[in-house]
Design an enzyme around this catalytic site. Structure first.
Site, PDB file in Angstrom:
ATOM      1  N   GLU A 293       0.815  -1.149  -0.122  1.00  0.00           N
ATOM      2  CA  GLU A 293       0.134   0.064   0.009  1.00  0.00           C
ATOM      3  C   GLU A 293       0.646   1.077  -0.060  1.00  0.00           C
ATOM      4  O   GLU A 293       0.287   2.411  -0.559  1.00  0.00           O
ATOM      5  CB  GLU A 293      -1.093  -0.109   1.075  1.00  0.00           C
ATOM      6  CG  GLU A 293      -2.105  -0.881   1.040  1.00  0.00           C
ATOM      7  CD  GLU A 293      -3.366  -0.511   1.919  1.00  0.00           C
ATOM      8  OE1 GLU A 293      -4.417  -1.115   1.903  1.00  0.00           O
ATOM      9  OE2 GLU A 293      -3.040   0.049   2.988  1.00  0.00           O
ATOM     10  N   HIS A 314       9.658 -26.480  -0.950  1.00  0.00           N
ATOM     11  CA  HIS A 314       9.227 -27.715  -1.683  1.00  0.00           C
ATOM     12  C   HIS A 314       7.931 -27.537  -2.597  1.00  0.00           C
ATOM     13  O   HIS A 314       7.240 -28.292  -3.150  1.00  0.00           O
ATOM     14  CB  HIS A 314       8.883 -28.568  -0.687  1.00  0.00           C
ATOM     15  CG  HIS A 314       9.886 -29.220   0.139  1.00  0.00           C
ATOM     16  ND1 HIS A 314      10.552 -30.592  -0.160  1.00  0.00           N
ATOM     17  CD2 HIS A 314      10.475 -28.858   1.247  1.00  0.00           C
ATOM     18  CE1 HIS A 314      11.543 -30.765   0.879  1.00  0.00           C
ATOM     19  NE2 HIS A 314      11.623 -29.651   1.544  1.00  0.00           N
ATOM     20  N   LYS A 428     -13.271  -0.192  -4.220  1.00  0.00           N
ATOM     21  CA  LYS A 428     -14.543   0.228  -3.418  1.00  0.00           C
ATOM     22  C   LYS A 428     -15.491   0.862  -4.070  1.00  0.00           C
ATOM     23  O   LYS A 428     -16.719   0.371  -4.055  1.00  0.00           O
ATOM     24  CB  LYS A 428     -14.009   0.949  -2.263  1.00  0.00           C
ATOM     25  CG  LYS A 428     -13.338   0.322  -1.229  1.00  0.00           C
ATOM     26  CD  LYS A 428     -12.974   1.279   0.086  1.00  0.00           C
ATOM     27  CE  LYS A 428     -12.203   0.527   1.193  1.00  0.00           C
ATOM     28  NZ  LYS A 428     -11.820   1.577   2.290  1.00  0.00           N
TER      29      LYS A 428
END
Length: 437
Positions: A293, A314, A428
């Site tokens: 951010e 792995h 948003k």
């Protein structure tokens, strides 16, 4: 203090590149100290440390003691910086496995011994109805307290969860108002309006502190203290780091910021934070938000990702070794990792591991780190290694401030405001449009 080993990164850069950057680094650092850069009105996270409020710490400790006495569960509702910092510190400093006593059937009694920390749970950070339903079902028969954390009180995920949780609390406890704590804006927002009718205890989120920098405010300190962690040592670890990192010379946070900036310029677009101790995995989640951010704006910034080794060797080890050369690695290591478990000798040696008998698991971890770092470096991956003294409150406070200071400086190096998040508002807006707001 945090120690930076950059020996496996400098050779990926031109000779003197970091020295040439030093004047720009110093200017960015000074802009943080004297509040002369973009977003300077959100540098309150430093002011908290340069002028500590011990009365607030004492008040939080008193509330936390009450929670440890009366709560089986502290349910924290918040998203992003409203929970990632607390979760990171709690996960790092609480035992992997906790012995619990059977729950008592009587409400609102506490099932564990007095002062035994409550289980700290987090919600309000996603939109899963299944999670919320199962969460509320799991709380039946327990003494529950709630801390809802939001400046506006209208953040979708948190506010929706609080609708359900507040109703559940009022249905289950006659003293529900005494069991809900709000951490919010000094005056504005829905949670302050609610307090006109419900006398919830309140803590303040300073207006000049953004969410991802708020772990040293009540946002982080209350849940951390409720979990039984020494918040004074944690807080004053950050205070110590804030003081030590004031000088531009021999400053590991500036060096870290500068190297990441230079490596981005060289085409390394992804910064992978690698931890070996599982307790530090959630530190990576907090770091990921802080970096993403703060830096990811205007088409620039490193993409932050987190891995836990040796587990992820792995699954991602092959890519790290031989994939695209766009990745740098930051190893977060611990000098004293409390891994002094000595490996026993085996008479039959069927697993062929007697060659490590007599060594400790810490020795194995150190060998895995050294081998991985060298192999990845040989494969063309720049390696930065950050060493903290131990996984204790003080060193964790130092570490979190180290990252906060470094990302503020790196934001200024990149030419962006490290304290806003305009891109978040875009999603948003689109989301609310589809929901009919």
């Amino acid at each position: 203090m945090i120690r930076l080993d950059d020996s496996r990164a400098l050779d990926m850069l031109d000779d003197g590149a970091l020295d040439d950057l030093q004047p720009k680094l110093t200017d960015a650092h000074q802009a943080v100290l004297d509040k002369s850069g973009a977003g300077s009105d959100f540098l309150g996270w430093r002011d908290l440390l340069t002028d500590p409020d011990d009365a607030l710490l004492e008040d939080i400790e008193t509330t936390a003691a009450h929670l440890r006495r009366d709560a089986d569960v502290l349910l924290c509702l918040g998203i992003g910086g409203s929970y990632l910092g607390a979760k990171a510190v709690i996960d790092a400093l609480t035992p992997y496995f906790k012995k619990t006593s059977p729950a008592t059937p009587d409400l609102p009694g506490k099932s564990d011994q007095p002062d035994d920390p409550p289980e700290v749970l987090f919600a309000g950070n996603q939109t899963s109805g299944a999670y919320l339903r199962e969460l509320l079902e799991s709380l039946e028969g327990k003494s529950v307290f709630v801390n809802v954390i939001s400046k506006s009180g209208t953040t979708l995920e948190t506010a929706l969860s609080f609708r359900f949780v507040r109703q559940w609390m009022e249905d289950h406890f006659e003293d529900a108002d005494d069991r809900i704590i709000v951490t919010t804006d000094p005056e504005k927002g829905v949670l302050n309006t609610l307090r006109d009718e419900h006398p919830y205890k309140k803590y303040v989120i300073p207006r000049d502190v953004g969410g991802r920098f708020s772990v040293m405010t009540p946002v982080g300190l209350l849940p951390i203290a409720a979990a039984g962690i020494d918040i004074r040592s944690f807080f004053y670890g950050a205070v110590s780091a804030c003081e030590e990192l004031k000088d531009a010379e021999d400053n590991p946070a500036l060096q870290y910021a500068g190297l990441r900036y230079l490596l981005l310029e060289e085409g390394y677009d992804v910064d992978v934070l690698a931890v070996f101790e599982p307790k530090l995995r959630s530190i990576g989640g907090w770091w990921q938000q802080l970096m993403g951010e703060s830096e990811g704006k205007d088409g620039t910034g490193l993409f932050p990702a987190v891995v836990q080794y040796t587990t992820d060797l792995h699954s991602l080890g092959q890519y790290m070794q031989d994939g695209q050369r766009i990745v740098l690695e930051t190893f977060l290591m611990v000098e004293d990792d409390d891994g002094d478990l000595t490996i026993p000798q085996s008479e039959d040696n069927l697993d062929g591991l007697n060659y490590v008998a007599g060594k400790t698991m810490s020795d194995v971890t150190r060998g895995a780190y050294e081998g991985t770092a060298q192999a990845h470096s040989d494969g063309g991956v720049p390696i930065l290694s950050l060493w903290m003294d131990s996984i204790d409150p003080g060193p964790l406070g130092e570490l979190l401030y180290f990252f906060e200071h470094a990302v503020a400086v790196s934001g200024y190096l990149l030419g962006v405001n490290p304290f806003n998040q305009p891109g978040v508002e875009d999603y948003k807006r689109e989301m609310f449009d589809r929901l009919g707001k």
